[in-house]
Enzyme design. Structure first.
Site, PDB file in Angstrom:
ATOM      1  N   SER A 116     -14.066  -5.842 -55.524  1.00 12.32           N
ATOM      2  CA  SER A 116     -12.797  -6.139 -56.186  1.00 12.32           C
ATOM      3  C   SER A 116     -12.950  -7.354 -57.094  1.00 12.32           C
ATOM      4  CB  SER A 116     -11.730  -6.430 -55.123  1.00 12.32           C
ATOM      5  OG  SER A 116     -10.594  -7.049 -55.684  1.00 12.32           O
TER       6      SER A 116
ATOM      7  N   TYR B 171      -9.258 -10.927 -46.799  1.00 12.86           N
ATOM      8  CA  TYR B 171      -9.750  -9.836 -47.650  1.00 12.86           C
ATOM      9  C   TYR B 171     -10.509 -10.397 -48.859  1.00 12.86           C
ATOM     10  CZ  TYR B 171      -9.671  -5.746 -50.717  1.00 12.86           C
ATOM     11  OH  TYR B 171     -10.023  -4.711 -51.547  1.00 12.86           O
TER      12      TYR B 171
END
Length: 243
Positions: free
Chosen positions: A135, A148
């Site tokens: 990401s 995360y």
């Protein structure tokens, strides 16, 4: 060098939903044998191989690797896609302490486990690849989901280091850095999401062009923005709900 993405055996974790399912569908349709790894061992196609594994459990991952070896499945491409995200902040009243370990284990530790266990199989073939689905938050974290973001930063560093280690071998290492994608994990979060099929197609195109780092969707602007104004990039990522 252009990566061959036809007549390959490709293992995808988290391949029963979201981006993983779209990757499995598109790679299957282009003439590949797909091994889908998920908790439920489900696949939408009868001719795929579906294997059940709890990727947060070390023993379960070891059993998965042993099963792959015993059945001579021999994947030549490993796509580490499975991930979870907890949206709560540490300061929120609903923050759940018990999610920390499973989030770290699934998003990062399991990738290292599978890489270690399957690397002998990958190295035993003419050409192979490890693909880590990451990401833009690996580079610029947002306010929520600190765990995360940290796991994706770890995955980014791991991908780079592993690429150095395997330089000159038959195993290439790739990382796809995504922006916000419309998946079950991001339901109810953010706006302007990229569709999962479009994200999968972009990842596959990047692999076909043998890109080490594949920036998907709005994430493709990150390298340029980071050079122009790191401060502005941090502000944008802090505000937006990226995956």
């Amino acid at each position: 060098m252009v990566m061959k993405l036809k007549n390959r055996t490709i293992l995808i974790t988290g391949g029963s939903s979201g981006i993983g399912k779209c990757l499995a569908d598109q790679l299957h349709d282009s003439g590949n044998r797909v091994i889908v790894v998920s908790r439920s061992a489900e696949s939408s196609r009868a001719d795929d191989v579906a294997l059940s594994c709890d990727l947060t459990d070390e023993c379960s991952v070891i059993r998965l690797a042993d099963l792959i070896k015993s059945r001579n499945l021999e994947p030549s491409i490993l796509i580490n896609n499975a991930a979870i995200q907890s949206t709560s902040k540490f300061t929120d009243h609903d923050f759940n302490f018990n999610t920390i370990q499973s989030e770290v284990t699934l998003n990062f530790t399991a990738v290292a486990w599978l890489t270690s266990l399957l690397l002998p199989i990958l190295r035993g073939q003419e050409s192979s690849a490890i693909v880590n689905i990451s990401s833009g938050l690996a580079l610029y974290p947002k306010t929520s989901s600190a765990v995360y973001c940290a796991t994706k930063a770890a995955l980014h560093s791991f991908s780079q280091s592993l690429r150095y280690q395997l330089e000159g071998t038959n195993v290439s290492v790739h990382e796809a850095l995504l922006a916000l994608v419309d998946t079950p994990m991001t339901h109810g979060r953010g706006r302007g999401k990229m569709t999962a099929p479009a994200a999968a197609a972009s990842i596959i195109a990047g692999l076909g062009n043998d890109k080490n780092e594949i920036y998907v969707g709005k994430a493709r602007y990150l390298p340029v923005l980071a050079r122009i104004s790191p401060w502005l990039t941090r502000k944008i990522l802090n505000r937006e709900a990226t995956p």
